[in-house]
Design a protein around this motif. Structure first.
Motif, PDB file in Angstrom:
ATOM      1  N   MET A   1     -49.335  -8.926 -13.937  1.00 31.47           N
ATOM      2  CA  MET A   1     -48.044  -8.912 -13.279  1.00 31.47           C
ATOM      3  C   MET A   1     -47.082  -9.802 -14.060  1.00 31.47           C
ATOM      4  O   MET A   1     -47.461 -10.843 -14.567  1.00 31.47           O
ATOM      5  N   LYS A   2     -45.844  -9.385 -14.105  1.00 32.73           N
ATOM      6  CA  LYS A   2     -44.800 -10.115 -14.787  1.00 32.73           C
ATOM      7  C   LYS A   2     -43.675 -10.401 -13.781  1.00 32.73           C
ATOM      8  O   LYS A   2     -43.395  -9.581 -12.909  1.00 32.73           O
ATOM      9  N   VAL A   3     -43.055 -11.550 -13.880  1.00 30.16           N
ATOM     10  CA  VAL A   3     -41.948 -11.911 -12.997  1.00 30.16           C
ATOM     11  C   VAL A   3     -40.639 -11.609 -13.717  1.00 30.16           C
ATOM     12  O   VAL A   3     -40.449 -12.002 -14.871  1.00 30.16           O
ATOM     13  N   LEU A   4     -39.775 -10.913 -13.028  1.00 28.77           N
ATOM     14  CA  LEU A   4     -38.464 -10.593 -13.558  1.00 28.77           C
ATOM     15  C   LEU A   4     -37.438 -11.249 -12.645  1.00 28.77           C
ATOM     16  O   LEU A   4     -37.373 -10.947 -11.461  1.00 28.77           O
ATOM     17  N   LYS A   5     -36.646 -12.159 -13.188  1.00 25.35           N
ATOM     18  CA  LYS A   5     -35.712 -12.923 -12.372  1.00 25.35           C
ATOM     19  C   LYS A   5     -34.303 -12.781 -12.932  1.00 25.35           C
ATOM     20  O   LYS A   5     -34.096 -12.877 -14.137  1.00 25.35           O
ATOM     21  N   ARG A   6     -33.333 -12.561 -12.047  1.00 22.93           N
ATOM     22  CA  ARG A   6     -31.917 -12.503 -12.420  1.00 22.93           C
ATOM     23  C   ARG A   6     -31.161 -13.456 -11.517  1.00 22.93           C
ATOM     24  O   ARG A   6     -31.421 -13.510 -10.324  1.00 22.93           O
ATOM     25  N   GLU A   7     -30.232 -14.177 -12.087  1.00 19.18           N
ATOM     26  CA  GLU A   7     -29.385 -15.063 -11.299  1.00 19.18           C
ATOM     27  C   GLU A   7     -27.965 -14.541 -11.292  1.00 19.18           C
ATOM     28  O   GLU A   7     -27.485 -14.014 -12.292  1.00 19.18           O
ATOM     29  N   SER A   8     -27.306 -14.700 -10.173  1.00 13.29           N
ATOM     30  CA  SER A   8     -25.901 -14.323 -10.061  1.00 13.29           C
ATOM     31  C   SER A   8     -25.064 -15.580  -9.918  1.00 13.29           C
ATOM     32  O   SER A   8     -25.433 -16.502  -9.194  1.00 13.29           O
ATOM     33  N   VAL A   9     -23.946 -15.590 -10.615  1.00 20.01           N
ATOM     34  CA  VAL A   9     -23.027 -16.716 -10.532  1.00 20.01           C
ATOM     35  C   VAL A   9     -21.692 -16.208 -10.026  1.00 20.01           C
ATOM     36  O   VAL A   9     -21.103 -15.301 -10.609  1.00 20.01           O
ATOM     37  N   LEU A  10     -21.249 -16.767  -8.916  1.00 20.98           N
ATOM     38  CA  LEU A  10     -19.948 -16.458  -8.350  1.00 20.98           C
ATOM     39  C   LEU A  10     -19.142 -17.745  -8.263  1.00 20.98           C
ATOM     40  O   LEU A  10     -19.708 -18.826  -8.069  1.00 20.98           O
ATOM     41  N   PHE A  11     -17.846 -17.615  -8.396  1.00 20.40           N
ATOM     42  CA  PHE A  11     -16.940 -18.738  -8.236  1.00 20.40           C
ATOM     43  C   PHE A  11     -16.161 -18.499  -6.957  1.00 20.40           C
ATOM     44  O   PHE A  11     -15.727 -17.379  -6.697  1.00 20.40           O
ATOM     45  N   VAL A  12     -15.980 -19.531  -6.154  1.00 21.04           N
ATOM     46  CA  VAL A  12     -15.283 -19.369  -4.884  1.00 21.04           C
ATOM     47  C   VAL A  12     -14.045 -20.258  -4.868  1.00 21.04           C
ATOM     48  O   VAL A  12     -14.139 -21.474  -5.045  1.00 21.04           O
ATOM     49  N   TYR A  13     -12.908 -19.612  -4.669  1.00 21.24           N
ATOM     50  CA  TYR A  13     -11.633 -20.303  -4.516  1.00 21.24           C
ATOM     51  C   TYR A  13     -11.404 -20.463  -3.018  1.00 21.24           C
ATOM     52  O   TYR A  13     -11.563 -19.503  -2.261  1.00 21.24           O
ATOM     53  N   VAL A  14     -11.009 -21.660  -2.579  1.00 16.41           N
ATOM     54  CA  VAL A  14     -10.890 -21.920  -1.146  1.00 16.41           C
ATOM     55  C   VAL A  14      -9.775 -21.125  -0.473  1.00 16.41           C
ATOM     56  O   VAL A  14      -9.809 -20.908   0.728  1.00 16.41           O
ATOM     57  N   ALA A  15      -8.785 -20.714  -1.256  1.00 23.90           N
ATOM     58  CA  ALA A  15      -7.682 -19.944  -0.690  1.00 23.90           C
ATOM     59  C   ALA A  15      -7.011 -19.132  -1.785  1.00 23.90           C
ATOM     60  O   ALA A  15      -7.147 -19.426  -2.973  1.00 23.90           O
ATOM     61  N   LEU A  16      -6.273 -18.132  -1.361  1.00 24.26           N
ATOM     62  CA  LEU A  16      -5.580 -17.230  -2.273  1.00 24.26           C
ATOM     63  C   LEU A  16      -4.675 -17.972  -3.243  1.00 24.26           C
ATOM     64  O   LEU A  16      -4.620 -17.657  -4.431  1.00 24.26           O
ATOM     65  N   ASP A  17      -3.983 -19.002  -2.769  1.00 24.77           N
ATOM     66  CA  ASP A  17      -3.031 -19.711  -3.634  1.00 24.77           C
ATOM     67  C   ASP A  17      -3.698 -20.570  -4.699  1.00 24.77           C
ATOM     68  O   ASP A  17      -3.026 -21.143  -5.550  1.00 24.77           O
ATOM     69  N   ARG A  18      -5.008 -20.636  -4.700  1.00 23.39           N
ATOM     70  CA  ARG A  18      -5.744 -21.392  -5.726  1.00 23.39           C
ATOM     71  C   ARG A  18      -6.134 -20.522  -6.925  1.00 23.39           C
ATOM     72  O   ARG A  18      -6.613 -21.023  -7.934  1.00 23.39           O
ATOM     73  N   LEU A  19      -5.926 -19.223  -6.807  1.00 29.89           N
ATOM     74  CA  LEU A  19      -6.250 -18.298  -7.896  1.00 29.89           C
ATOM     75  C   LEU A  19      -5.208 -18.405  -9.008  1.00 29.89           C
ATOM     76  O   LEU A  19      -4.075 -18.828  -8.770  1.00 29.89           O
ATOM     77  N   PRO A  20      -5.568 -17.974 -10.223  1.00 32.18           N
ATOM     78  CA  PRO A  20      -4.546 -17.854 -11.275  1.00 32.18           C
ATOM     79  C   PRO A  20      -3.433 -16.916 -10.784  1.00 32.18           C
ATOM     80  O   PRO A  20      -3.687 -15.974 -10.034  1.00 32.18           O
ATOM     81  N   LYS A  21      -2.209 -17.166 -11.215  1.00 31.57           N
ATOM     82  CA  LYS A  21      -1.045 -16.418 -10.722  1.00 31.57           C
ATOM     83  C   LYS A  21      -1.179 -14.899 -10.878  1.00 31.57           C
ATOM     84  O   LYS A  21      -0.823 -14.142  -9.983  1.00 31.57           O
ATOM     85  N   ASP A  22      -1.718 -14.440 -12.014  1.00 25.65           N
ATOM     86  CA  ASP A  22      -1.856 -12.997 -12.203  1.00 25.65           C
ATOM     87  C   ASP A  22      -2.826 -12.396 -11.194  1.00 25.65           C
ATOM     88  O   ASP A  22      -2.647 -11.274 -10.730  1.00 25.65           O
ATOM     89  N   VAL A  23      -3.838 -13.169 -10.816  1.00 27.37           N
ATOM     90  CA  VAL A  23      -4.816 -12.679  -9.842  1.00 27.37           C
ATOM     91  C   VAL A  23      -4.227 -12.735  -8.429  1.00 27.37           C
ATOM     92  O   VAL A  23      -4.515 -11.868  -7.603  1.00 27.37           O
TER      93      VAL A  23
END
Length: 160
Positions: A1-23
């Motif tokens: 048996m082999k273990v296959l592991k993937r990690e996900s990285v998400l960034f969370v902005y606390v509010a809309l006004d914290r995003l870059p202006k274009d976003v």
């Protein structure tokens, strides 16, 4: 048996006004599109805005049908329209806002599995990642640098 592991990285902005202006502008377009959604059955409205490599923004929203499988999600509405009208342009970013008219939705709501698969297809086709931003009706906004964070094991044309 082999273990296959993937990690996900998400960034969370606390509010809309914290995003870059274009976003912020892209998410505002998604919020506006959400307000035009046709969701008389679920009362769950979703808006999506896609930024293309030619700086055009294409929006979409969910369209329901009494025969539920016949409806279409906001994300797929937007990316399919973008691909049909601007087939040579890459999708750089997609912003998604989802909310219920029956209750408050303030946590980031990611795209459904079918939409993840559809976005993945375009990411693989263009050989460039698509930034995915998603939120509820209000509150924090999550960002993924690539759809592969949201769908780590993809099904693609190599399986056919």
């Amino acid at each position: 048996m082999k273990v296959l592991k993937r990690e996900s990285v998400l960034f969370v902005y606390v509010a809309l006004d914290r995003l870059p202006k274009d976003v912020v502008h892209l998410m505002e377009a998604a919020i506006k599109a959400r307000g035009k959604a046709y969701a008389p059955y679920s009362k769950f409205q979703v808006g999506a805005a896609v930024l293309l490599s030619n700086n055009v923004v294409v929006t979409g929203n969910n369209q329901e049908n009494a025969s539920y499988p016949s409806g279409l999600c906001a994300e797929r509405t937007a990316i399919y329209y973008a691909a049909s009208q601007y087939p040579k342009e890459n999708i750089l970013k997609i912003a998604i806002s989802a909310g219920s008219t029956k209750k408050q939705t303030s946590r980031p709501i990611p795209p459904c599995g079918a939409c993840r698969q559809a976005i993945s297809e375009y990411e693989l086709k263009q050989k460039k990642p698509i930034e995915v931003y998603f939120m509820g009706a209000t509150g924090a906004v999550a960002k993924s640098d690539s759809l592969s964070n949201l769908l780590p094991f993809t099904f693609d044309k190599s399986e056919l």
